[in-house]
Design a protein around this motif. Structure first.
Motif, short mmCIF file in Angstrom:
data_model
loop_
_atom_site.label_atom_id
_atom_site.label_comp_id
_atom_site.label_asym_id
_atom_site.label_seq_id
_atom_site.Cartn_x
_atom_site.Cartn_y
_atom_site.Cartn_z
N ALA A 80 7.16 3.54 -0.45
CA ALA A 80 6.24 4.42 -1.18
C ALA A 80 5.80 3.75 -2.48
O ALA A 80 4.60 3.73 -2.82
CB ALA A 80 6.91 5.76 -1.47
N VAL A 83 3.41 0.82 -1.75
CA VAL A 83 2.08 1.24 -1.31
C VAL A 83 1.25 1.70 -2.51
O VAL A 83 0.07 1.33 -2.65
CB VAL A 83 2.17 2.34 -0.24
CG1 VAL A 83 0.81 2.99 -0.02
CG2 VAL A 83 2.69 1.77 1.07
N TYR A 84 1.85 2.49 -3.40
CA TYR A 84 1.10 2.94 -4.58
C TYR A 84 0.77 1.77 -5.49
O TYR A 84 -0.32 1.73 -6.09
CB TYR A 84 1.88 4.02 -5.33
CG TYR A 84 1.58 5.39 -4.78
CD1 TYR A 84 0.44 6.08 -5.18
CD2 TYR A 84 2.40 5.98 -3.84
CE1 TYR A 84 0.13 7.32 -4.65
CE2 TYR A 84 2.11 7.23 -3.31
CZ TYR A 84 0.97 7.89 -3.72
OH TYR A 84 0.66 9.12 -3.19
N ARG A 87 -2.20 0.11 -3.93
CA ARG A 87 -3.43 0.88 -4.11
C ARG A 87 -3.96 0.77 -5.54
O ARG A 87 -5.17 0.69 -5.75
CB ARG A 87 -3.19 2.35 -3.74
CG ARG A 87 -3.20 2.60 -2.25
CD ARG A 87 -3.27 4.07 -1.93
NE ARG A 87 -4.48 4.68 -2.46
CZ ARG A 87 -4.78 5.97 -2.32
NH1 ARG A 87 -3.93 6.77 -1.68
NH2 ARG A 87 -5.88 6.47 -2.81
N THR A 156 -4.61 4.41 2.72
CA THR A 156 -4.72 5.86 2.52
C THR A 156 -3.92 6.60 3.58
O THR A 156 -3.25 7.60 3.28
CB THR A 156 -6.19 6.31 2.55
OG1 THR A 156 -6.90 5.63 1.50
CG2 THR A 156 -6.31 7.79 2.33
N ARG A 158 -1.26 5.48 5.08
CA ARG A 158 0.16 5.31 4.73
C ARG A 158 0.53 6.17 3.53
O ARG A 158 1.64 6.72 3.46
CB ARG A 158 0.43 3.83 4.45
CG ARG A 158 0.29 2.96 5.70
CD ARG A 158 0.42 1.49 5.39
NE ARG A 158 1.79 1.13 5.04
CZ ARG A 158 2.16 -0.10 4.70
NH1 ARG A 158 1.26 -1.08 4.65
NH2 ARG A 158 3.41 -0.37 4.42
N THR A 159 -0.42 6.33 2.58
CA THR A 159 -0.16 7.18 1.43
C THR A 159 0.04 8.63 1.86
O THR A 159 0.90 9.34 1.34
CB THR A 159 -1.33 7.11 0.43
OG1 THR A 159 -1.52 5.75 0.03
CG2 THR A 159 -1.04 7.95 -0.81
N SER A 163 3.12 11.09 1.19
CA SER A 163 2.98 12.40 0.57
C SER A 163 3.64 13.49 1.40
O SER A 163 4.34 14.36 0.89
CB SER A 163 1.50 12.73 0.36
OG SER A 163 0.89 11.82 -0.52
N GLN A 167 6.26 14.42 -1.24
CA GLN A 167 5.56 15.11 -2.31
C GLN A 167 6.05 16.55 -2.48
O GLN A 167 6.27 17.27 -1.51
CB GLN A 167 4.05 15.12 -2.04
CG GLN A 167 3.24 15.41 -3.28
CD GLN A 167 1.80 15.00 -3.10
OE1 GLN A 167 1.18 15.35 -2.11
NE2 GLN A 167 1.26 14.26 -4.05
N LEU A 202 -3.66 7.67 -9.69
CA LEU A 202 -2.61 7.29 -8.74
C LEU A 202 -1.23 7.39 -9.38
O LEU A 202 -0.25 7.72 -8.71
CB LEU A 202 -2.87 5.88 -8.20
CG LEU A 202 -4.09 5.77 -7.27
CD1 LEU A 202 -4.43 4.31 -7.00
CD2 LEU A 202 -3.84 6.52 -5.96
N GLU A 206 1.69 9.64 -7.79
CA GLU A 206 3.01 9.07 -7.50
C GLU A 206 4.09 9.82 -8.26
O GLU A 206 5.20 10.01 -7.75
CB GLU A 206 3.04 7.58 -7.86
CG GLU A 206 4.34 6.91 -7.44
CD GLU A 206 4.36 5.42 -7.73
OE1 GLU A 206 5.29 4.74 -7.25
OE2 GLU A 206 3.45 4.92 -8.44
N CYS A 254 -4.06 12.96 -1.90
CA CYS A 254 -4.12 11.51 -2.09
C CYS A 254 -4.88 11.16 -3.33
O CYS A 254 -5.33 10.07 -3.51
CB CYS A 254 -4.76 10.86 -0.88
SG CYS A 254 -3.76 11.03 0.59
#
Length: 254
Positions: A80, A83-84, A87, A156, A158-159, A163, A167, A202, A206, A254
């Motif tokens: 996670a 990935v962020y 991005r 996106t 994968r995000t 989440s 999240q 972002l 996150e 996202c």
């Protein structure tokens, strides 16, 4: 050549249907993707399905296990964060690279933000989930760089899986306001400012992740039986509007 093209189109169609299902929130982390079932649904051979799934595996969207077969990835906390980080680097760099916008940019962005507002007002969570991710893909499309669009589409997806898994206590309105700020900067020609706002946006998303949370393997059955969430000890409230100030562990913006 025609048969080869047709086969490629069918394989791509399977891939994109699965990615679209993830982006819309219909396909959850850990969902099993049976080769036989997919072959029946798409009216193709298992070989073609397997090829499509192998391509999705290369895109880090699905995995295969000797015992479980093919399934949608369940991202780890470490993934996670990576990935962020990816991005932030990609999107801020892309925005700084803008020198102008297409003539249709204002209409495209305003129409998208109007859709987000409508989905928030009506509590259409599945629609909102899709729109929150699609905003970033729309901006990539404005760049005219198809390679960036493809990369961001995968990130996106994968995000969204991240989440769905991690999240909590994160509200659609906050994410929507971040999108509005980025769009305003873009339309004002402040591309450097839009880049900084994308990083801040972002960061905020996150920060809304609880990376200590472990996925509940019985979540779907628990929801069907209306049993309490084992973490919060509260009944599942997934039908509550995403803008309400409640503890919903499965909101996915996202």
């Amino acid at each position: 050549m025609q048969d080869s093209t047709s086969t490629s189109d069918k394989r791509t169609g399977i891939e994109e249907a699965i990615v679209s299902g993830i982006l819309s929130g219909r396909i959850k982390p850990g969902t099993r993707l049976g080769e036989s079932q997919l072959a029946t649904i798409f009216s193709v051979s298992r070989t073609l399905v397997r090829e499509a799934l192998m391509r999705l595996e290369a895109r880090c969207i699905v995995q295969v296990s000797p015992r479980r077969g093919w399934y949608v990835i369940e991202p780890s906390a470490e993934e996670a964060m990576m990935v962020y980080s990816a991005r932030r680097a990609l999107e801020s760099g892309m925005l700084r690279g803008f020198t102008s916008l297409p003539a249709a940019a204002t209409d495209i962005l305003q129409a998208h933000l109007d859709e987000e507002r409508a989905a928030i007002a009506s509590g259409e969570r599945q629609r909102l989930t899709y729109l929150m991710g699609d905003f970033h893909i729309r901006i990539a499309e404005l760049s005219g760089n198809t390679v960036l669009v493809d990369i961001l589409r995968d990130l996106t997806a994968r995000t969204l899986l991240i989440s769905l898994q991690f999240q909590s206590d994160y509200h659609a309105r906050q994410s929507h306001e971040g999108h509005c700020a980025i769009a305003a900067a873009l339309l004002a020609g402040d591309f450097a400012g839009a880049a900084e706002l994308s990083i801040r946006h972002l960061d905020e998303v996150e920060a809304g992740l609880d990376l200590t949370v472990r996925a509940d393997p019985l979540a779907d059955l628990r929801q069907s039986l209306a049993l309490p969430d084992p973490i919060s000890n509260k009944p599942d409230r997934s039908n509550i509007s995403p803008v309400s100030n409640t503890n919903s562990r499965r909101t996915s913006e996202c």
